[in-house]
Design a protein around this motif. Structure first.
Motif, PDB file in Angstrom:
ATOM      1  N   SER A  40       0.913  -0.720  -0.045  1.00 47.95           N
ATOM      2  CA  SER A  40       0.006   0.402  -0.078  1.00 47.95           C
ATOM      3  C   SER A  40       0.541   1.289   0.223  1.00 47.95           C
ATOM      4  N   THR A  41       0.471   1.797  -1.063  1.00 45.83           N
ATOM      5  CA  THR A  41       1.823   2.694  -0.907  1.00 45.83           C
ATOM      6  C   THR A  41       0.748   3.849  -0.416  1.00 45.83           C
ATOM      7  N   SER A  42      -0.369   4.121   0.076  1.00 52.12           N
ATOM      8  CA  SER A  42      -1.230   5.471   0.465  1.00 52.12           C
ATOM      9  C   SER A  42      -0.779   5.669   1.581  1.00 52.12           C
ATOM     10  N   THR A  43      -0.081   3.590   2.467  1.00 53.44           N
ATOM     11  CA  THR A  43      -0.258   4.445   4.015  1.00 53.44           C
ATOM     12  C   THR A  43       1.553   4.077   4.249  1.00 53.44           C
ATOM     13  N   SER A  44       2.473   4.438   3.478  1.00 57.70           N
ATOM     14  CA  SER A  44       3.739   4.089   3.010  1.00 57.70           C
ATOM     15  C   SER A  44       4.474   2.557   2.952  1.00 57.70           C
ATOM     16  N   ASP A  45       3.399   1.734   3.058  1.00 59.92           N
ATOM     17  CA  ASP A  45       4.050  -0.029   2.811  1.00 59.92           C
ATOM     18  C   ASP A  45       4.919  -0.335   1.839  1.00 59.92           C
ATOM     19  N   PHE A  46       5.264   0.404   1.323  1.00 59.53           N
ATOM     20  CA  PHE A  46       6.281  -0.495  -0.052  1.00 59.53           C
ATOM     21  C   PHE A  46       7.138  -1.962  -0.015  1.00 59.53           C
ATOM     22  N   ASN A  47       6.088  -3.005   0.393  1.00 60.29           N
ATOM     23  CA  ASN A  47       6.657  -4.203   0.225  1.00 60.29           C
ATOM     24  C   ASN A  47       5.941  -4.914  -0.531  1.00 60.29           C
ATOM     25  N   LEU A  48       7.301  -5.511  -1.108  1.00 57.28           N
ATOM     26  CA  LEU A  48       6.402  -6.156  -2.847  1.00 57.28           C
ATOM     27  C   LEU A  48       4.474  -7.059  -1.796  1.00 57.28           C
ATOM     28  N   SER A  49       3.897  -7.081  -2.751  1.00 52.64           N
ATOM     29  CA  SER A  49       2.427  -7.482  -2.377  1.00 52.64           C
ATOM     30  C   SER A  49       2.642  -8.679  -2.674  1.00 52.64           C
ATOM     31  N   VAL A  50       2.349 -10.003  -2.041  1.00 51.81           N
ATOM     32  CA  VAL A  50       2.355 -11.173  -2.296  1.00 51.81           C
ATOM     33  C   VAL A  50       1.764 -11.318  -4.097  1.00 51.81           C
ATOM     34  N   THR A  51       0.636 -10.697  -4.622  1.00 55.00           N
ATOM     35  CA  THR A  51      -0.062 -10.455  -5.816  1.00 55.00           C
ATOM     36  C   THR A  51       0.912 -10.549  -6.691  1.00 55.00           C
ATOM     37  N   ASP A  52       2.460  -9.379  -6.523  1.00 50.51           N
ATOM     38  CA  ASP A  52       3.437  -8.976  -7.694  1.00 50.51           C
ATOM     39  C   ASP A  52       3.424 -10.189  -8.158  1.00 50.51           C
ATOM     40  N   THR A  53       3.722  -9.758  -9.521  1.00 58.13           N
ATOM     41  CA  THR A  53       3.933 -11.059 -10.263  1.00 58.13           C
ATOM     42  C   THR A  53       5.231 -10.521 -11.568  1.00 58.13           C
ATOM     43  N   PHE A  54       6.111  -8.745 -10.653  1.00 56.97           N
ATOM     44  CA  PHE A  54       6.846  -8.569 -11.760  1.00 56.97           C
ATOM     45  C   PHE A  54       8.273  -8.408 -11.054  1.00 56.97           C
ATOM     46  N   ALA A  55       8.482  -7.842  -9.902  1.00 59.53           N
ATOM     47  CA  ALA A  55       9.399  -7.914  -9.143  1.00 59.53           C
ATOM     48  C   ALA A  55       9.600  -8.804  -8.046  1.00 59.53           C
ATOM     49  N   LEU A  56       8.273  -9.884  -8.180  1.00 60.18           N
ATOM     50  CA  LEU A  56       8.856 -10.568  -6.615  1.00 60.18           C
ATOM     51  C   LEU A  56       9.686 -11.398  -6.485  1.00 60.18           C
ATOM     52  N   ASP A  57      10.282 -12.480  -6.544  1.00 56.07           N
ATOM     53  CA  ASP A  57      11.410 -13.349  -7.227  1.00 56.07           C
ATOM     54  C   ASP A  57      11.945 -13.547  -7.761  1.00 56.07           C
ATOM     55  N   ASN A  58      12.396 -11.965  -8.390  1.00 58.77           N
ATOM     56  CA  ASN A  58      13.214 -12.412  -9.873  1.00 58.77           C
ATOM     57  C   ASN A  58      14.261 -11.688  -9.524  1.00 58.77           C
ATOM     58  N   GLY A  59      15.084 -11.134  -8.345  1.00 57.41           N
ATOM     59  CA  GLY A  59      16.615 -10.952  -8.258  1.00 57.41           C
ATOM     60  C   GLY A  59      17.296 -11.857  -8.095  1.00 57.41           C
ATOM     61  N   VAL A  60      18.525 -11.605  -7.799  1.00 55.53           N
ATOM     62  CA  VAL A  60      19.642 -12.600  -7.535  1.00 55.53           C
ATOM     63  C   VAL A  60      20.251 -12.331  -6.293  1.00 55.53           C
ATOM     64  N   SER A  61      20.739 -13.985  -5.657  1.00 54.80           N
ATOM     65  CA  SER A  61      20.418 -13.571  -4.581  1.00 54.80           C
ATOM     66  C   SER A  61      22.524 -13.383  -4.163  1.00 54.80           C
ATOM     67  N   LEU A  62      22.355 -12.597  -3.663  1.00 51.01           N
ATOM     68  CA  LEU A  62      23.693 -11.641  -3.060  1.00 51.01           C
ATOM     69  C   LEU A  62      24.276 -12.392  -2.402  1.00 51.01           C
ATOM     70  N   LEU A  63      23.877 -13.905  -1.282  1.00 44.48           N
ATOM     71  CA  LEU A  63      24.167 -14.076   0.158  1.00 44.48           C
ATOM     72  C   LEU A  63      26.186 -14.531  -0.441  1.00 44.48           C
ATOM     73  N   SER A  64      26.084 -14.741  -1.129  1.00 39.78           N
ATOM     74  CA  SER A  64      27.380 -15.148  -2.118  1.00 39.78           C
ATOM     75  C   SER A  64      28.372 -13.866  -2.922  1.00 39.78           C
ATOM     76  N   ASP A  65      27.603 -12.569  -3.410  1.00 43.35           N
ATOM     77  CA  ASP A  65      28.154 -11.761  -3.650  1.00 43.35           C
ATOM     78  C   ASP A  65      29.702 -11.470  -3.308  1.00 43.35           C
TER      79      ASP A  65
END
Length: 186
Positions: free
Chosen positions: A146-171
């Motif tokens: 909810s951007t209107s309440t300043s909650d910028f966590n990705l929604s569980v319904t997001d299909t664009f950015a959620l889980d599309n990054g690279v793991s940085l655990l071994s960066d």
């Protein structure tokens, strides 16, 4: 904003930076000037820097140092992430960043290794020296809780950015796995 001034070990992580005013004197949410060692900027939420010439994350990394900008969310910015002075030998490596509702989500030339960034704009609009950014995503709605309440966590319904990054655990520069919650009301 937060200004990293100093010559060694410049690091900033796990912050929420919100512009409270549209003031021409406040140029950036997070800013790293030229000089000194490389800067590491990761796991931050920066928003509301939408006045003329304002950056959410701006840097002036030069010839001998880099600005490593990882896993940040920038929202409602004139310029999301990029060099303050275009044309300088800016050495920015950006990974896993989200830039949404920003006039220019990413700006300038970034170094090789830059990749996995996402924006709701039609293009990430930056170039990469060498090769890279083949996993960037653009031109789709990013679903926040909810951007209107300043909650910028990705929604569980997001299909664009959620889980599309690279793991940085071994960066090799900033290895981590901890994420912060992007809600400045909790």
């Amino acid at each position: 904003g937060i200004y990293l001034i100093g010559s060694t070990n410049q690091s900033i992580s796990s912050n929420i930076v919100k512009s409270g005013i549209r003031n021409a004197q406040v140029k950036s949410g997070i800013y790293t000037p030229t000089g000194g060692d490389s800067a590491k900027i990761w796991n931050n939420l920066v928003y509301g820097f939408s006045g003329f010439g304002q950056y959410c994350i701006g840097t002036n990394a030069g010839n001998t140092q880099h600005a490593y900008v990882y896993n940040n969310t920038v929202y409602d910015c004139s310029s999301g992430i990029g060099p303050i002075t275009l044309g300088n030998p800016n050495r920015i490596i950006a990974k896993n960043n989200i830039a949404a509702s920003s006039s220019m989500p990413f700006i300038g030339t970034f170094d090789v290794g830059t990749d996995y960034n996402a924006t709701d704009a039609s293009s990430t609009a930056y170039t990469v020296t060498g090769s890279g950014n083949s996993h960037d995503r653009s031109a789709s709605n990013i679903a926040f809780v909810s951007t209107s309440t300043s909650d910028f966590n990705l929604s569980v319904t997001d299909t664009f950015a959620l889980d599309n990054g690279v793991s940085l655990l071994s960066d090799s520069i900033i290895p981590f796995s901890l994420l912060i919650r992007f809600n400045d009301n909790k």
